[in-house]
Design a protein around this motif. Sequence first.
Motif, PDB file in Angstrom:
ATOM      1  N   MET A  49      -5.993  63.211 -42.146  1.00 36.85           N
ATOM      2  CA  MET A  49      -6.833  62.261 -41.426  1.00 36.85           C
ATOM      3  C   MET A  49      -7.848  62.935 -40.506  1.00 36.85           C
ATOM      4  SD  MET A  49      -6.247  59.282 -42.432  1.00 36.85           S
ATOM      5  CE  MET A  49      -7.217  58.464 -41.166  1.00 36.85           C
ATOM      6  N   SER A  50      -7.687  64.226 -40.254  1.00 44.70           N
ATOM      7  CA  SER A  50      -8.564  64.914 -39.302  1.00 44.70           C
ATOM      8  C   SER A  50     -10.045  64.815 -39.651  1.00 44.70           C
ATOM      9  CB  SER A  50      -8.149  66.376 -39.169  1.00 44.70           C
ATOM     10  OG  SER A  50      -6.904  66.481 -38.525  1.00 44.70           O
ATOM     11  N   PRO A  51     -10.462  65.029 -40.903  1.00 46.57           N
ATOM     12  CA  PRO A  51     -11.892  64.917 -41.205  1.00 46.57           C
ATOM     13  C   PRO A  51     -12.480  63.551 -40.860  1.00 46.57           C
ATOM     14  CG  PRO A  51     -10.770  66.067 -42.981  1.00 46.57           C
ATOM     15  CD  PRO A  51      -9.696  65.531 -42.077  1.00 46.57           C
ATOM     16  N   ALA A  52     -11.739  62.482 -41.166  1.00 46.38           N
ATOM     17  CA  ALA A  52     -12.237  61.141 -40.843  1.00 46.38           C
ATOM     18  C   ALA A  52     -12.304  60.931 -39.333  1.00 46.38           C
ATOM     19  CB  ALA A  52     -11.344  60.075 -41.486  1.00 46.38           C
ATOM     20  N   GLN A  53     -11.286  61.408 -38.615  1.00 49.34           N
ATOM     21  CA  GLN A  53     -11.291  61.293 -37.162  1.00 49.34           C
ATOM     22  C   GLN A  53     -12.460  62.062 -36.556  1.00 49.34           C
ATOM     23  OE1 GLN A  53      -7.359  62.776 -36.360  1.00 49.34           O
ATOM     24  NE2 GLN A  53      -6.416  60.751 -36.455  1.00 49.34           N
ATOM     25  N   ASN A  54     -12.727  63.259 -37.071  1.00 51.27           N
ATOM     26  CA  ASN A  54     -13.835  64.051 -36.554  1.00 51.27           C
ATOM     27  C   ASN A  54     -15.179  63.397 -36.845  1.00 51.27           C
ATOM     28  OD1 ASN A  54     -12.274  66.106 -35.440  1.00 51.27           O
ATOM     29  ND2 ASN A  54     -12.188  67.247 -37.348  1.00 51.27           N
ATOM     30  N   LEU A  55     -15.309  62.795 -38.024  1.00 51.42           N
ATOM     31  CA  LEU A  55     -16.555  62.102 -38.368  1.00 51.42           C
ATOM     32  C   LEU A  55     -16.827  60.978 -37.374  1.00 51.42           C
ATOM     33  CD1 LEU A  55     -18.911  61.496 -40.321  1.00 51.42           C
ATOM     34  CD2 LEU A  55     -17.328  60.042 -41.611  1.00 51.42           C
ATOM     35  N   ILE A  56     -15.810  60.172 -37.094  1.00 49.57           N
ATOM     36  CA  ILE A  56     -15.962  59.086 -36.133  1.00 49.57           C
ATOM     37  C   ILE A  56     -16.260  59.645 -34.742  1.00 49.57           C
ATOM     38  CG2 ILE A  56     -14.705  57.248 -34.945  1.00 49.57           C
ATOM     39  CD1 ILE A  56     -13.237  56.735 -37.599  1.00 49.57           C
ATOM     40  N   SER A  57     -15.537  60.692 -34.357  1.00 49.72           N
ATOM     41  CA  SER A  57     -15.723  61.274 -33.037  1.00 49.72           C
ATOM     42  C   SER A  57     -17.150  61.793 -32.851  1.00 49.72           C
ATOM     43  CB  SER A  57     -14.725  62.411 -32.827  1.00 49.72           C
ATOM     44  OG  SER A  57     -14.943  63.058 -31.586  1.00 49.72           O
ATOM     45  N   ARG A  58     -17.715  62.416 -33.867  1.00 51.37           N
ATOM     46  CA  ARG A  58     -19.075  62.959 -33.727  1.00 51.37           C
ATOM     47  C   ARG A  58     -20.092  61.853 -33.467  1.00 51.37           C
ATOM     48  NH1 ARG A  58     -17.208  66.444 -37.911  1.00 51.37           N
ATOM     49  NH2 ARG A  58     -18.214  65.195 -39.537  1.00 51.37           N
ATOM     50  N   HIS A  59     -19.917  60.710 -34.112  1.00 54.09           N
ATOM     51  CA  HIS A  59     -20.830  59.599 -33.873  1.00 54.09           C
ATOM     52  C   HIS A  59     -20.655  59.032 -32.465  1.00 54.09           C
ATOM     53  CE1 HIS A  59     -21.389  59.716 -38.250  1.00 54.09           C
ATOM     54  NE2 HIS A  59     -22.469  58.989 -38.045  1.00 54.09           N
ATOM     55  N   ILE A  60     -19.406  58.957 -32.014  1.00 56.03           N
ATOM     56  CA  ILE A  60     -19.150  58.453 -30.667  1.00 56.03           C
ATOM     57  C   ILE A  60     -19.720  59.397 -29.621  1.00 56.03           C
ATOM     58  CG2 ILE A  60     -17.308  57.998 -28.998  1.00 56.03           C
ATOM     59  CD1 ILE A  60     -15.676  56.875 -31.345  1.00 56.03           C
ATOM     60  N   GLU A  61     -19.574  60.700 -29.831  1.00 55.35           N
ATOM     61  CA  GLU A  61     -20.130  61.672 -28.895  1.00 55.35           C
ATOM     62  C   GLU A  61     -21.651  61.608 -28.881  1.00 55.35           C
ATOM     63  OE1 GLU A  61     -18.476  63.312 -26.744  1.00 55.35           O
ATOM     64  OE2 GLU A  61     -16.480  62.835 -27.502  1.00 55.35           O
ATOM     65  N   ALA A  62     -22.254  61.395 -30.052  1.00 54.56           N
ATOM     66  CA  ALA A  62     -23.713  61.275 -30.105  1.00 54.56           C
ATOM     67  C   ALA A  62     -24.183  60.051 -29.327  1.00 54.56           C
ATOM     68  CB  ALA A  62     -24.171  61.197 -31.564  1.00 54.56           C
ATOM     69  N   ARG A  63     -23.439  58.958 -29.422  1.00 61.42           N
ATOM     70  CA  ARG A  63     -23.803  57.767 -28.642  1.00 61.42           C
ATOM     71  C   ARG A  63     -23.705  58.048 -27.148  1.00 61.42           C
ATOM     72  NH1 ARG A  63     -20.349  52.431 -29.572  1.00 61.42           N
ATOM     73  NH2 ARG A  63     -18.715  53.768 -28.688  1.00 61.42           N
ATOM     74  N   ALA A  64     -22.671  58.774 -26.727  1.00 59.95           N
ATOM     75  CA  ALA A  64     -22.553  59.112 -25.311  1.00 59.95           C
ATOM     76  C   ALA A  64     -23.695  60.006 -24.859  1.00 59.95           C
ATOM     77  CB  ALA A  64     -21.204  59.793 -25.061  1.00 59.95           C
ATOM     78  N   ASP A  65     -24.174  60.891 -25.738  1.00 59.86           N
ATOM     79  CA  ASP A  65     -25.341  61.709 -25.405  1.00 59.86           C
ATOM     80  C   ASP A  65     -26.568  60.833 -25.176  1.00 59.86           C
ATOM     81  OD1 ASP A  65     -24.035  64.132 -25.477  1.00 59.86           O
ATOM     82  OD2 ASP A  65     -24.654  64.636 -27.519  1.00 59.86           O
ATOM     83  N   VAL A  66     -26.777  59.869 -26.065  1.00 60.71           N
ATOM     84  CA  VAL A  66     -27.914  58.962 -25.902  1.00 60.71           C
ATOM     85  C   VAL A  66     -27.780  58.159 -24.612  1.00 60.71           C
ATOM     86  CG1 VAL A  66     -29.118  56.968 -26.890  1.00 60.71           C
ATOM     87  CG2 VAL A  66     -28.336  58.824 -28.388  1.00 60.71           C
ATOM     88  N   HIS A  67     -26.558  57.742 -24.309  1.00 64.85           N
ATOM     89  CA  HIS A  67     -26.319  57.009 -23.064  1.00 64.85           C
ATOM     90  C   HIS A  67     -26.703  57.864 -21.858  1.00 64.85           C
ATOM     91  CE1 HIS A  67     -24.257  54.127 -20.398  1.00 64.85           C
ATOM     92  NE2 HIS A  67     -23.934  55.209 -19.696  1.00 64.85           N
ATOM     93  N   ALA A  68     -26.333  59.144 -21.890  1.00 71.28           N
ATOM     94  CA  ALA A  68     -26.671  60.026 -20.776  1.00 71.28           C
ATOM     95  C   ALA A  68     -28.179  60.151 -20.610  1.00 71.28           C
ATOM     96  CB  ALA A  68     -26.051  61.405 -21.007  1.00 71.28           C
ATOM     97  N   LEU A  69     -28.891  60.214 -21.725  1.00 73.47           N
ATOM     98  CA  LEU A  69     -30.350  60.303 -21.651  1.00 73.47           C
ATOM     99  C   LEU A  69     -30.955  58.996 -21.157  1.00 73.47           C
ATOM    100  CD1 LEU A  69     -30.942  62.285 -24.950  1.00 73.47           C
ATOM    101  CD2 LEU A  69     -31.561  63.058 -22.651  1.00 73.47           C
ATOM    102  N   ASP A  70     -30.428  57.876 -21.629  1.00 71.40           N
ATOM    103  CA  ASP A  70     -30.928  56.580 -21.152  1.00 71.40           C
ATOM    104  C   ASP A  70     -30.703  56.428 -19.654  1.00 71.40           C
ATOM    105  OD1 ASP A  70     -31.721  55.854 -23.694  1.00 71.40           O
ATOM    106  OD2 ASP A  70     -29.883  54.734 -24.143  1.00 71.40           O
ATOM    107  N   LEU A  71     -29.591  56.950 -19.163  1.00 69.41           N
ATOM    108  CA  LEU A  71     -29.244  56.779 -17.754  1.00 69.41           C
ATOM    109  C   LEU A  71     -30.023  57.731 -16.853  1.00 69.41           C
ATOM    110  CD1 LEU A  71     -27.383  55.243 -15.798  1.00 69.41           C
ATOM    111  CD2 LEU A  71     -25.632  56.967 -16.235  1.00 69.41           C
TER     112      LEU A  71
END
Length: 480
Positions: A401-423
């Motif tokens: 399951m690790s590859p699927a978990q990492n795929l999801i995690s990378r998208h979530i981390e990218a969203r947090a990066d965008v949030h940091a830039l928006d803020l």
Amino acid sequence: MKGRQMSDRQDGDGALDAAEPEKASSRGQGGSGASGPDREGPAQGASREGGEVSVAADDRRAGGPDPYDGRSRRQAAVALVLLGLATVAAAVLTTPWQVLTGGPPDPARDFTAAQIARAQVFDAAMSLPSYLSLAITLVFAGVLVATPFGARVLDRLKGPWWLRVILGVVVLTAIVELLRWPLGVWSETLLRDYGLSVQDWGSWTADRLKNLAVEVFLTSLMLVALVALARKVRRWWIPAAAGAFALTVAASFVYPVVFEPLFNDFTSMRQGPLRTNLMAMAERDGVPVEDVLVADASRRTTALNAYVSGFGATRRIVVYDTLLRAPQPEVELVVAHELGHAKEDDVLHGTLIGGLGSALGAILLYLVFGALRRRAGVTSIADPRAVGVVMGLMTLGTLLMSPAQNLISRHIEARADVHALDLTRDPATFVAMQRRLAVTNISDLSPDAMEYLLYASHPSSPERIAMARAWAKLNGAPVP
């Protein structure tokens, strides 16, 4: 926000870590009297348990229903499909698939040739012990699943069934850890050579043993409950699935206040301009934050990091004390990233999906165990000697399951990066911060496909920098 993209555990995670999806870690011969394919496993252990025998063995002698009969398996298969669809739906609906990305990452644009070369050499050095540890994990799990080795080990243990379960977890974990220990020493030596670790061997050993103790405790709790259910309930997969979900949620909730303090001391960030700005930023972001905690990570590492854990009453934003050496705007941007996780309830959503996955795993365990039980030298989950095969299956499931978990995690981390830039609306500081993290943590700037698949829970630093430049273009800000 982790600097090194492969893993927090540099000695190669993997194994008999039934409690942990992030992040995952790995797990002789002996014993006469183990049941082979033609012998009754539970009955063999009856004398050790004061006449207690497994539910499956009792059912067969009394002419009762087989817990693995066709009807039960069909019911479990239907439940597996339905719960699988629910898990996939939850993951799809809570994952931000459409996240801003930049062009092709170009490490040479932001890092010197010497920095790129150092990262490549470090990654190559760390990869060997990491992959060897992963190989030990896979081989040992395979042995537990495909041979009666686990049953033979448990045959040597005395006491009531629940004690044998606990001792079985301890012994099997100890065996694989002894195999992996030299690789851990190797990895730690490399970390010291590259200036990332400042621990002495006593502190390193204590941390590793504490991590094992937490792992053994959670795994034992899970398996004692599983065996107890199998001894009382024929369709044990139903309450086991519910219990696996509940345990995952409970562990995620209490981990920050029960287990994290075993490894670090946490103090409130001291009063001053940085704390004032961070609390004001959280208020502006609409994220209720009572405190920002500082972890004394500098006693073991020079790496920079921050994270958010827990949810509800146990949610906390933590920064490493090493990060406080960075310029204040960069620290604020890192915390803005963590506020993005808190605002989107990423930990809660991840916990709920993890809970569904754990419940799914309990049902899948029932279905798969029926096909493997005789090969593993046991006939029922109710037999404490089944601990080995269950641990092996959970390990393999976690790794798959690790590859699927990492795929999801990378998208979530990218969203947090965008949030940091928006803020913060400060892409220049974002790029500077990513450079600092990558250089200080010696992040892999160009991970190969296999490492990216197995270990990368975050986008690479060049990918994150490219995204920040894309954000600047979209928002009319100067492109750094």
